[in-house]
Design a protein around this motif. Structure first.
Motif, PDB file in Angstrom:
ATOM      1  N   ALA A  68       2.392  11.995  -6.477  1.00 31.33           N
ATOM      2  CA  ALA A  68       2.200  11.525  -5.106  1.00 31.33           C
ATOM      3  C   ALA A  68       2.069  10.009  -5.145  1.00 31.33           C
ATOM      4  N   THR A  69       2.848   9.352  -4.299  1.00 29.15           N
ATOM      5  CA  THR A  69       2.800   7.905  -4.153  1.00 29.15           C
ATOM      6  C   THR A  69       2.612   7.600  -2.672  1.00 29.15           C
ATOM      7  N   ARG A 112       4.123   5.652   0.660  1.00 31.13           N
ATOM      8  CA  ARG A 112       5.275   4.998   1.281  1.00 31.13           C
ATOM      9  C   ARG A 112       4.851   3.652   1.860  1.00 31.13           C
ATOM     10  N   SER A 131       1.945   6.516   4.380  1.00 33.40           N
ATOM     11  CA  SER A 131       1.950   7.981   4.326  1.00 33.40           C
ATOM     12  C   SER A 131       2.298   8.441   2.912  1.00 33.40           C
ATOM     13  N   PRO A 132       1.885   9.650   2.547  1.00 39.82           N
ATOM     14  CA  PRO A 132       2.125  10.128   1.182  1.00 39.82           C
ATOM     15  C   PRO A 132       3.567  10.589   0.974  1.00 39.82           C
ATOM     16  N   ARG A 133       4.010  10.455  -0.255  1.00 38.57           N
ATOM     17  CA  ARG A 133       5.314  10.981  -0.671  1.00 38.57           C
ATOM     18  C   ARG A 133       5.084  11.741  -1.971  1.00 38.57           C
ATOM     19  N   THR A 134       5.652  12.934  -2.097  1.00 41.83           N
ATOM     20  CA  THR A 134       5.584  13.656  -3.365  1.00 41.83           C
ATOM     21  C   THR A 134       6.975  13.730  -3.968  1.00 41.83           C
ATOM     22  N   SER A 135       7.006  13.654  -5.290  1.00 40.64           N
ATOM     23  CA  SER A 135       8.270  13.667  -6.029  1.00 40.64           C
ATOM     24  C   SER A 135       8.053  14.398  -7.341  1.00 40.64           C
ATOM     25  N   VAL A 183      12.906   6.006  -5.154  1.00 41.37           N
ATOM     26  CA  VAL A 183      11.893   5.735  -4.131  1.00 41.37           C
ATOM     27  C   VAL A 183      10.486   5.790  -4.702  1.00 41.37           C
ATOM     28  N   LYS A 184      10.232   6.679  -5.649  1.00 40.56           N
ATOM     29  CA  LYS A 184       8.883   6.728  -6.233  1.00 40.56           C
ATOM     30  C   LYS A 184       8.596   5.455  -7.027  1.00 40.56           C
ATOM     31  N   ASP A 211       7.911   2.779  -4.529  1.00 37.12           N
ATOM     32  CA  ASP A 211       6.548   2.978  -3.999  1.00 37.12           C
ATOM     33  C   ASP A 211       5.510   2.382  -4.947  1.00 37.12           C
TER      34      ASP A 211
END
Length: 160
Positions: free
Chosen positions: A33-34, A36, A40-44, A64-65, A68
């Motif tokens: 999880a990073t 954006r 807001s959170p982003r999971t990869s 993108v991660k 981030d």
């Protein structure tokens, strides 16, 4: 401030560190999880490596991660839960911290030789840990939460 890498965590909490590494070992992909740009959170999906006393992340250039983390180094990492929903055994492991890009060829070269990423450029990040949490079920009765933060002992809470 002292940098708290994987080696420092292992020295401070050897049993929890061993259990955490054991939990990551059976699966190749885990969840990162990073944050954006808008917060807001982003999971990869992510592969992780424990090498030379460090928890490291390798990523494709411009992913993108990676972008981030270059903008805001905070992350949370969740070990792949595997098959089923059982929380016995090693349980669930989450690691939080900050990830910083490594550009030194003297570090990236040996990493590439060990890990064998796809040919071409890549991002490599080293981590500084702020928290490690293990959650598991004990005796089919208790939900046990073990947590560690730099400078403190492992804390254990049991819930029924």
């Amino acid at each position: 401030m002292t940098r708290t890498n994987w080696a420092a965590f292992t020295a401070a909490a050897p049993e929890l560190a061993h259990t955490a590494q054991e939990r990551f070992a059976p699966y190749r992909h885990h969840v990162l999880a990073t944050l954006r740009k808008d917060g807001s959170p982003r999971t990869s999906g992510l592969e992780v490596q424990f090498l030379d006393g460090e928890l490291r992340f390798g990523m494709m250039p411009g992913s993108v991660k990676a972008l981030d983390l270059l903008r805001d180094p905070r992350f949370a990492l969740q070990a792949n839960p595997g098959e089923g929903t059982a929380m016995g055994g090693t349980g669930d492991i989450r690691i939080s911290g900050r990830a910083y890009e490594v550009t030194d060829p003297a570090v990236k070269g040996p990493y590439a030789q060990e890990v064998k990423p796809p040919e071409g450029p890549f991002h490599l990040f080293r981590t500084e840990l702020t928290e490690v949490v293990r959650t598991y079920v004990e005796d089919d009765t208790y939900l046990v939460v073990e947590s560690w933060r730099p400078g403190g002992p492992v804390r254990t809470v049991k819930r029924t």
